[in-house]
Design a protein around this motif. Structure first.
Motif, PDB file in Angstrom:
ATOM      1  N   TRP A  52      -8.473 -41.535  -8.847  1.00 46.39           N
ATOM      2  CA  TRP A  52      -7.325 -41.406  -7.256  1.00 46.39           C
ATOM      3  C   TRP A  52      -7.384 -42.706  -6.538  1.00 46.39           C
ATOM      4  CZ3 TRP A  52     -11.775 -37.468  -8.021  1.00 46.39           C
ATOM      5  CH2 TRP A  52     -11.145 -36.664  -9.270  1.00 46.39           C
ATOM      6  N   HIS A  53      -9.065 -43.852  -6.781  1.00 44.02           N
ATOM      7  CA  HIS A  53      -8.591 -44.705  -5.714  1.00 44.02           C
ATOM      8  C   HIS A  53      -8.098 -46.338  -6.168  1.00 44.02           C
ATOM      9  CE1 HIS A  53     -11.889 -41.921  -4.136  1.00 44.02           C
ATOM     10  NE2 HIS A  53     -11.340 -42.750  -2.867  1.00 44.02           N
ATOM     11  N   MET A  54      -7.049 -46.675  -7.432  1.00 47.80           N
ATOM     12  CA  MET A  54      -6.562 -47.252  -7.512  1.00 47.80           C
ATOM     13  C   MET A  54      -5.545 -48.708  -6.225  1.00 47.80           C
ATOM     14  SD  MET A  54      -6.387 -49.725  -9.938  1.00 47.80           S
ATOM     15  CE  MET A  54      -7.151 -48.686 -10.623  1.00 47.80           C
ATOM     16  N   SER A  55      -5.118 -49.820  -6.798  1.00 52.99           N
ATOM     17  CA  SER A  55      -5.003 -49.843  -5.436  1.00 52.99           C
ATOM     18  C   SER A  55      -4.382 -51.317  -5.829  1.00 52.99           C
ATOM     19  CB  SER A  55      -5.345 -50.015  -4.133  1.00 52.99           C
ATOM     20  OG  SER A  55      -6.508 -50.832  -4.156  1.00 52.99           O
ATOM     21  N   GLY A  56      -3.146 -51.522  -5.398  1.00 48.53           N
ATOM     22  CA  GLY A  56      -2.859 -53.364  -5.813  1.00 48.53           C
ATOM     23  C   GLY A  56      -1.880 -53.269  -6.741  1.00 48.53           C
ATOM     24  N   SER A  57      -0.750 -54.688  -7.013  1.00 45.40           N
ATOM     25  CA  SER A  57       0.232 -54.331  -7.508  1.00 45.40           C
ATOM     26  C   SER A  57       0.637 -54.108  -8.590  1.00 45.40           C
ATOM     27  CB  SER A  57       0.841 -55.613  -7.980  1.00 45.40           C
ATOM     28  OG  SER A  57       0.163 -57.130  -8.461  1.00 45.40           O
ATOM     29  N   SER A  58      -0.446 -53.792  -9.826  1.00 44.54           N
ATOM     30  CA  SER A  58      -0.684 -52.925 -10.657  1.00 44.54           C
ATOM     31  C   SER A  58      -1.241 -51.430 -10.870  1.00 44.54           C
ATOM     32  CB  SER A  58      -1.232 -53.743 -12.223  1.00 44.54           C
ATOM     33  OG  SER A  58      -1.106 -54.724 -12.143  1.00 44.54           O
ATOM     34  N   PHE A  59      -0.421 -51.054  -9.339  1.00 48.07           N
ATOM     35  CA  PHE A  59      -1.027 -49.631  -9.245  1.00 48.07           C
ATOM     36  C   PHE A  59      -0.608 -48.256  -9.893  1.00 48.07           C
ATOM     37  CE2 PHE A  59       0.108 -45.103  -7.469  1.00 48.07           C
ATOM     38  CZ  PHE A  59      -1.250 -45.028  -7.400  1.00 48.07           C
ATOM     39  N   ARG A  60       0.584 -48.436 -10.633  1.00 46.58           N
ATOM     40  CA  ARG A  60       1.223 -47.498 -10.966  1.00 46.58           C
ATOM     41  C   ARG A  60       0.675 -47.750 -12.966  1.00 46.58           C
ATOM     42  NH1 ARG A  60       4.593 -45.446 -15.112  1.00 46.58           N
ATOM     43  NH2 ARG A  60       6.463 -43.948 -14.044  1.00 46.58           N
ATOM     44  N   ASP A  61       0.273 -48.964 -13.039  1.00 45.66           N
ATOM     45  CA  ASP A  61       0.319 -48.754 -15.120  1.00 45.66           C
ATOM     46  C   ASP A  61      -1.675 -48.634 -15.237  1.00 45.66           C
ATOM     47  OD1 ASP A  61       2.576 -49.958 -15.436  1.00 45.66           O
ATOM     48  OD2 ASP A  61       2.341 -51.548 -15.689  1.00 45.66           O
ATOM     49  N   PHE A  62      -2.063 -49.042 -13.753  1.00 42.50           N
ATOM     50  CA  PHE A  62      -3.296 -48.863 -13.480  1.00 42.50           C
ATOM     51  C   PHE A  62      -3.383 -47.047 -13.750  1.00 42.50           C
ATOM     52  CE2 PHE A  62      -4.750 -53.446 -12.663  1.00 42.50           C
ATOM     53  CZ  PHE A  62      -3.863 -53.579 -13.859  1.00 42.50           C
ATOM     54  N   HIS A  63      -3.300 -46.468 -12.378  1.00 43.29           N
ATOM     55  CA  HIS A  63      -3.416 -45.199 -12.575  1.00 43.29           C
ATOM     56  C   HIS A  63      -3.101 -43.958 -13.590  1.00 43.29           C
ATOM     57  CE1 HIS A  63      -3.186 -42.616  -9.595  1.00 43.29           C
ATOM     58  NE2 HIS A  63      -1.588 -41.661  -9.843  1.00 43.29           N
ATOM     59  N   LEU A  64      -1.587 -44.483 -14.041  1.00 45.08           N
ATOM     60  CA  LEU A  64      -1.067 -43.973 -15.683  1.00 45.08           C
ATOM     61  C   LEU A  64      -2.409 -43.735 -16.790  1.00 45.08           C
ATOM     62  CD1 LEU A  64       2.638 -44.010 -15.414  1.00 45.08           C
ATOM     63  CD2 LEU A  64       1.372 -42.952 -14.395  1.00 45.08           C
ATOM     64  N   LEU A  65      -3.345 -45.111 -16.945  1.00 41.43           N
ATOM     65  CA  LEU A  65      -3.611 -45.627 -17.422  1.00 41.43           C
ATOM     66  C   LEU A  65      -5.325 -44.799 -17.345  1.00 41.43           C
ATOM     67  CD1 LEU A  65      -4.925 -47.354 -20.278  1.00 41.43           C
ATOM     68  CD2 LEU A  65      -5.942 -49.024 -18.694  1.00 41.43           C
ATOM     69  N   LEU A  66      -5.953 -45.096 -16.251  1.00 41.14           N
ATOM     70  CA  LEU A  66      -7.182 -44.096 -16.162  1.00 41.14           C
ATOM     71  C   LEU A  66      -6.621 -42.383 -16.278  1.00 41.14           C
ATOM     72  CD1 LEU A  66      -8.901 -46.242 -13.717  1.00 41.14           C
ATOM     73  CD2 LEU A  66      -8.627 -46.834 -16.305  1.00 41.14           C
ATOM     74  N   ASP A  67      -5.321 -41.765 -15.589  1.00 40.91           N
ATOM     75  CA  ASP A  67      -5.036 -40.292 -16.274  1.00 40.91           C
ATOM     76  C   ASP A  67      -5.434 -40.147 -17.555  1.00 40.91           C
ATOM     77  OD1 ASP A  67      -4.338 -38.528 -14.474  1.00 40.91           O
ATOM     78  OD2 ASP A  67      -2.410 -38.329 -14.973  1.00 40.91           O
ATOM     79  N   GLU A  68      -4.698 -41.184 -18.298  1.00 43.48           N
ATOM     80  CA  GLU A  68      -4.639 -41.067 -19.527  1.00 43.48           C
ATOM     81  C   GLU A  68      -6.308 -40.845 -20.379  1.00 43.48           C
ATOM     82  OE1 GLU A  68      -1.953 -44.043 -21.749  1.00 43.48           O
ATOM     83  OE2 GLU A  68       0.331 -43.262 -20.840  1.00 43.48           O
ATOM     84  N   GLN A  69      -6.677 -41.625 -20.134  1.00 41.07           N
ATOM     85  CA  GLN A  69      -7.992 -42.135 -20.564  1.00 41.07           C
ATOM     86  C   GLN A  69      -9.040 -40.791 -19.972  1.00 41.07           C
ATOM     87  OE1 GLN A  69      -9.695 -45.591 -20.157  1.00 41.07           O
ATOM     88  NE2 GLN A  69      -8.888 -46.641 -20.960  1.00 41.07           N
ATOM     89  N   SER A  70      -8.415 -40.365 -18.793  1.00 36.34           N
ATOM     90  CA  SER A  70      -9.329 -39.247 -18.675  1.00 36.34           C
ATOM     91  C   SER A  70      -8.834 -38.188 -19.073  1.00 36.34           C
ATOM     92  CB  SER A  70      -9.113 -38.659 -17.061  1.00 36.34           C
ATOM     93  OG  SER A  70      -8.132 -38.686 -16.326  1.00 36.34           O
ATOM     94  N   ASP A  71      -8.242 -37.436 -19.334  1.00 34.86           N
ATOM     95  CA  ASP A  71      -7.348 -36.488 -19.924  1.00 34.86           C
ATOM     96  C   ASP A  71      -8.003 -36.407 -21.007  1.00 34.86           C
ATOM     97  OD1 ASP A  71      -5.898 -35.358 -18.103  1.00 34.86           O
ATOM     98  OD2 ASP A  71      -3.931 -36.148 -18.498  1.00 34.86           O
TER      99      ASP A  71
END
Length: 173
Positions: A52-71
Motif C-alpha cells: 500500500w505504501h510503495m513509491s518511486g520509479s519502480s512502483f508498479r513492479d514492486f506494488h504488483l510483486l508484493l500483491d502477488e506475495q501477499s496473496d
C-alpha cells in the motif's frame, strides 16, 4: 429442561478430533502451527502495508510483486488453521493472540524506502522459512506426515519469495 442440558453439553464438547496421533503430538504440533500461523498473519499484514505504501520509479513492479506475495501468504492461513483443527487443537482466536505469538516483527515506521521494504520482507520470509522447518521437525518427531507434507509446499513458496526479493533488492539497492 433436557434441551437446555443438551445445549450446554454441546457447548462444552471437546475439540479433540479423532486422529491417530497422541495427545503429546496434538499439543506440540498445534502449538508449532499456531505460532507459525501468527507469523504468517503478521507477514501478510506487513507485506500488504508495504504494498500500500510503495513509491518511486519502480512502483508498479514492486506494488504488483508484493500483491502477488501477499496473496500467496494469505492462501496459507486457512490450510494451516484447519490442520490444527484436524489434529483436534484449538486455533488462533484473535488479533491479540497473533500479537502474543508472532515472531515476525511489525514495522510501524512512517516511511520506509522501497529497497528497505523489500530487504525487510526478504529477511522476514527467510525467518518464516526457518520457523516452518522447525515446525516440520516437530511433525517428524511425531510421525505426522500430513502436516509435514503441507509445510513442505509452503516452505518452497517462501523460498521462492525470498529468491524474488533477494534478486529485486540486489538489482535496485
Amino acid at each position: 429442561m433436557s434441551d437446555k442440558k443438551e445445549i450446554i453439553e454441546r457447548r462444552a464438547a471437546s475439540l479433540k478430533t479423532p486422529t491417530g496421533l497422541g495427545d503429546d503430538a496434538r499439543h506440540d504440533i498445534s502449538a508449532a502451527l499456531n505460532a507459525l500461523l501468527a507469523d504468517i498473519v503478521a507477514l501478510y499484514f506487513k507485506t500488504k502495508n508495504f504494498h500500500w505504501h510503495m513509491s518511486g520509479s519502480s512502483f508498479r513492479d514492486f506494488h504488483l510483486l508484493l500483491d502477488e506475495q501477499s496473496d500467496q501468504i494469505y492462501a496459507t492461513v486457512d490450510p494451516i488453521a484447519e490442520r490444527v483443527r484436524k489434529l483436534g487443537g484449538r486455533t488462533l482466536h484473535s488479533v491479540g493472540e497473533v500479537t502474543r505469538l508472532q515472531r515476525i516483527p511489525d514495522n510501524d515506521a512512517e516511511f520506509v524506502t522501497p529497497p528497505d521494504m523489500l530487504a525487510e520482507l526478504k529477511e522476514d520470509n527467510l525467518s518464516l522459512t526457518g520457523y516452518m522447518r522447525a515446525a516440520h521437525e516437530v511433525c517428524g518427531e511425531h510421525g505426522d506426515v500430513a502436516t509435514a507434507s503441507l509445510l513442505e509446499n509452503f516452505i518452497d513458496e517462501a523460498e521462492r519469495r525470498v529468491w524474488f526479493l533477494f534478486e529485486t533488492v540486489r538489482t535496485t539497492g
